[in-house]
Design a protein around this motif. Structure first.
Motif, PDB file in Angstrom:
ATOM      1  N   ARG A 235       0.716  -1.283  -0.009  1.00 26.73           N
ATOM      2  CA  ARG A 235      -0.012  -0.255  -0.068  1.00 26.73           C
ATOM      3  C   ARG A 235       0.919   1.307   0.051  1.00 26.73           C
ATOM      4  O   ARG A 235       2.111   1.040   0.440  1.00 26.73           O
ATOM      5  N   THR A 236       0.355   2.379  -0.454  1.00 24.71           N
ATOM      6  CA  THR A 236       1.004   3.677  -0.502  1.00 24.71           C
ATOM      7  C   THR A 236       1.719   3.906   0.793  1.00 24.71           C
ATOM      8  O   THR A 236       0.593   3.929   1.862  1.00 24.71           O
ATOM      9  N   HIS A 237       2.729   4.478   1.074  1.00 21.76           N
ATOM     10  CA  HIS A 237       3.128   4.614   2.536  1.00 21.76           C
ATOM     11  C   HIS A 237       3.294   3.755   3.372  1.00 21.76           C
ATOM     12  O   HIS A 237       3.063   4.060   4.699  1.00 21.76           O
ATOM     13  N   GLN A 238       3.064   2.376   3.052  1.00 21.74           N
ATOM     14  CA  GLN A 238       2.766   1.360   4.181  1.00 21.74           C
ATOM     15  C   GLN A 238       3.681   1.259   5.366  1.00 21.74           C
ATOM     16  O   GLN A 238       3.072   1.379   6.292  1.00 21.74           O
ATOM     17  N   ILE A 239       5.069   1.240   5.193  1.00 15.81           N
ATOM     18  CA  ILE A 239       5.800   1.171   6.255  1.00 15.81           C
ATOM     19  C   ILE A 239       5.680   2.209   7.309  1.00 15.81           C
ATOM     20  O   ILE A 239       5.507   2.321   8.426  1.00 15.81           O
ATOM     21  N   ARG A 240       5.616   3.602   6.543  1.00 16.51           N
ATOM     22  CA  ARG A 240       5.656   4.445   7.232  1.00 16.51           C
ATOM     23  C   ARG A 240       4.451   4.714   8.012  1.00 16.51           C
ATOM     24  O   ARG A 240       4.610   5.294   9.419  1.00 16.51           O
ATOM     25  N   VAL A 241       3.310   4.578   7.554  1.00 15.40           N
ATOM     26  CA  VAL A 241       1.967   4.474   8.137  1.00 15.40           C
ATOM     27  C   VAL A 241       1.935   3.678   9.306  1.00 15.40           C
ATOM     28  O   VAL A 241       1.528   3.698  10.466  1.00 15.40           O
ATOM     29  N   HIS A 242       2.421   2.217   8.987  1.00 16.57           N
ATOM     30  CA  HIS A 242       2.223   1.270  10.136  1.00 16.57           C
ATOM     31  C   HIS A 242       2.930   1.312  11.188  1.00 16.57           C
ATOM     32  O   HIS A 242       2.948   1.343  12.282  1.00 16.57           O
ATOM     33  N   MET A 243       4.334   1.984  10.934  1.00 11.47           N
ATOM     34  CA  MET A 243       5.259   2.310  12.055  1.00 11.47           C
ATOM     35  C   MET A 243       4.734   3.297  12.937  1.00 11.47           C
ATOM     36  O   MET A 243       4.866   3.362  14.175  1.00 11.47           O
ATOM     37  N   ALA A 244       4.103   4.329  12.415  1.00 10.19           N
ATOM     38  CA  ALA A 244       3.544   5.348  13.014  1.00 10.19           C
ATOM     39  C   ALA A 244       2.578   5.051  13.780  1.00 10.19           C
ATOM     40  O   ALA A 244       2.132   5.468  14.974  1.00 10.19           O
ATOM     41  N   HIS A 245       1.741   3.967  13.374  1.00 12.90           N
ATOM     42  CA  HIS A 245       0.488   3.317  13.896  1.00 12.90           C
ATOM     43  C   HIS A 245       0.722   2.726  14.982  1.00 12.90           C
ATOM     44  O   HIS A 245      -0.032   2.944  16.179  1.00 12.90           O
ATOM     45  N   ILE A 246       2.290   2.176  15.258  1.00 15.38           N
ATOM     46  CA  ILE A 246       2.547   1.313  16.502  1.00 15.38           C
ATOM     47  C   ILE A 246       3.291   2.200  17.471  1.00 15.38           C
ATOM     48  O   ILE A 246       4.078   1.805  18.067  1.00 15.38           O
ATOM     49  N   LYS A 247       3.409   3.463  17.233  1.00 14.72           N
ATOM     50  CA  LYS A 247       3.953   4.538  17.943  1.00 14.72           C
ATOM     51  C   LYS A 247       5.398   4.469  17.681  1.00 14.72           C
ATOM     52  O   LYS A 247       6.185   4.900  18.610  1.00 14.72           O
ATOM     53  N   HIS A 248       6.059   3.980  16.658  1.00 11.79           N
ATOM     54  CA  HIS A 248       7.356   4.183  16.280  1.00 11.79           C
ATOM     55  C   HIS A 248       7.573   4.564  14.964  1.00 11.79           C
ATOM     56  O   HIS A 248       8.277   3.908  14.096  1.00 11.79           O
ATOM     57  N   PRO A 249       7.237   5.799  14.765  1.00 12.55           N
ATOM     58  CA  PRO A 249       7.403   6.227  13.295  1.00 12.55           C
ATOM     59  C   PRO A 249       9.023   6.456  12.886  1.00 12.55           C
ATOM     60  O   PRO A 249       9.823   6.524  13.854  1.00 12.55           O
ATOM     61  N   LEU A 250       9.338   6.362  11.807  1.00 14.47           N
ATOM     62  CA  LEU A 250      10.638   6.816  11.189  1.00 14.47           C
ATOM     63  C   LEU A 250      11.260   7.762  11.446  1.00 14.47           C
ATOM     64  O   LEU A 250      10.511   8.864  11.407  1.00 14.47           O
ATOM     65  N   VAL A 251      12.353   7.802  11.792  1.00 13.61           N
ATOM     66  CA  VAL A 251      13.393   9.075  11.807  1.00 13.61           C
ATOM     67  C   VAL A 251      13.172  10.065  10.596  1.00 13.61           C
ATOM     68  O   VAL A 251      13.227   9.373   9.496  1.00 13.61           O
ATOM     69  N   GLY A 252      13.048  11.336  10.655  1.00 15.74           N
ATOM     70  CA  GLY A 252      12.937  12.085   9.619  1.00 15.74           C
ATOM     71  C   GLY A 252      11.671  12.299   8.792  1.00 15.74           C
ATOM     72  O   GLY A 252      11.668  13.015   7.749  1.00 15.74           O
ATOM     73  N   ASP A 253      10.833  11.465   9.058  1.00 11.27           N
ATOM     74  CA  ASP A 253       9.622  11.357   8.327  1.00 11.27           C
ATOM     75  C   ASP A 253       8.825  12.656   8.188  1.00 11.27           C
ATOM     76  O   ASP A 253       8.206  12.954   9.476  1.00 11.27           O
ATOM     77  N   PRO A 254       8.540  13.129   7.412  1.00  8.87           N
ATOM     78  CA  PRO A 254       8.132  14.751   7.366  1.00  8.87           C
ATOM     79  C   PRO A 254       6.468  14.446   7.464  1.00  8.87           C
ATOM     80  O   PRO A 254       5.785  15.403   8.031  1.00  8.87           O
TER      81      PRO A 254
END
Length: 327
Positions: A235-254
């Motif tokens: 899915r679009t932005h899948q990893i970024r969305v999923h990691m933010a969803h479990i409260k561990h967003p990616l470093v630098g993700d705008p």
């Protein structure tokens, strides 16, 4: 001439003023940026849902209390110019091309990025690729995500690769640096759809499409975690969305990183490193697939880009500064 497709995801709520109106009249009122004929085409094609149920009847009467959603794709012929842009080619034969995409390279031309894209580069490198839909691009990486992508040089190769992608045979693995110390790996199984208010963002939503991300810990730091992730869906932005969803967003993700924060007691040098990292710390590290002609299972790896190597080294040094060599 290149065939370009764009995904359309719309959602809106009807109200009292729509009572008694037909579905085609209501969607025309809710989504005036699209023609009535296009909206009717989407209704008849099963791309419109009313309260989560597909409705193919344009004359269906509304009560004024419905949730209406549209999930469709627009395909159009767009002329793009070939541009001599250097590509980091990992593998190439007459059927496929494996590219290690750098940060800042947009995959498809769009608003604000009419040229200087991967597509423009492909048209120069493989002139005949304009005969292949989307110039042979099978899957995307976000502009600031680095790493491996496969491009089909022929229509049969593209068909074969898309089938692998859709059947989840193609394997894609990523490395990322996430905020917070994670105890162990796991799986995020949460549907993703268009954000309700931020039209360029995605979000975990009940009515979204199925999305599954597997992750494991490579190295734990005092305030961050180096991860290896594997996509089961794309899915679009899948990893970024999923990691933010479990409260561990990616470093630098705008888009999904949330409020900017520094680890307690971070040195000024480490703080500067984090502040200056202005893209999501995400890299497509491994790509595996069946060759569309030989059917041989092939796999490629791309090392972490220099900016992520430096970021992880600085994060490791920050951890060691506190006498936490191993977590």
């Amino acid at each position: 001439m290149v065939q370009q497709s764009s995904q359309v995801s719309l959602a809106a709520q009807t109200d009292y003023q729509h009572f008694g109106l037909r579905l085609d009249q209501v969607v025309a009122d809710l989504f005036p940026e699209y023609s009535r004929s296009k909206l009717k085409e989407w209704i008849l094609g099963g791309n419109v849902t009313v309260n989560g149920e597909v409705c193919k009847v344009p004359r269906q009467k509304m009560t004024g209390d419905e949730s209406i959603a549209v999930e469709a794709e627009i395909t159009q012929q767009v002329a793009h110019s070939a541009q001599d842009i250097e590509l980091d080619i990992v593998f190439e034969d007459e059927h496929i091309l494996i590219i290690n995409k750098p940060a800042d390279l947009v995959v498809h031309p769009g608003a604000g990025n009419r040229d200087g894209t991967l597509l423009n580069a492909l048209l120069a490198h493989v002139p005949d690729i304009d005969k292949v839909p989307r110039a042979g691009i099978v899957h995307r990486l976000d502009k600031d995500t680095t790493g491996l992508m496969v491009v089909a040089k022929t229509i049969p190769a593209q068909t074969h690769l898309v089938e692998q992608l859709q059947s989840r045979v193609m394997s894609r693995e990523y490395e990322a640096l996430a905020l917070g110390t994670m105890v162990a790996g796991g799986v995020v199984d949460a549907p993703i759809g268009r954000h309700q208010t931020k039209r360029t963002h995605m979000a975990v939503r009940e009515q979204g499409k199925p999305a599954v991300t597997h992750y494991r810990v490579i190295e734990k730091f005092r305030a961050h975690t180096h991860l290896r992730l594997k996509l089961e869906t794309g899915r679009t932005h899948q990893i970024r969305v999923h990691m933010a969803h479990i409260k561990h967003p990616l470093v630098g993700d705008p888009a999904y990183g949330g409020r900017w924060r520094l680890p307690k007691g971070a040195s000024e040098e480490f703080a500067d490193m984090l502040r200056s990292f202005r893209r999501q710390a995400l890299h497509a590290a491994q790509l595996s697939l069946y060759h569309p002609e030989s059917e041989e299972w092939l796999s490629w790896q791309a090392p972490l880009p220099e900016d992520m190597v430096e970021l992880i080294e600085a994060t490791r040094a920050d951890t060691q500064q506190y006498g936490l060599d191993e977590l």
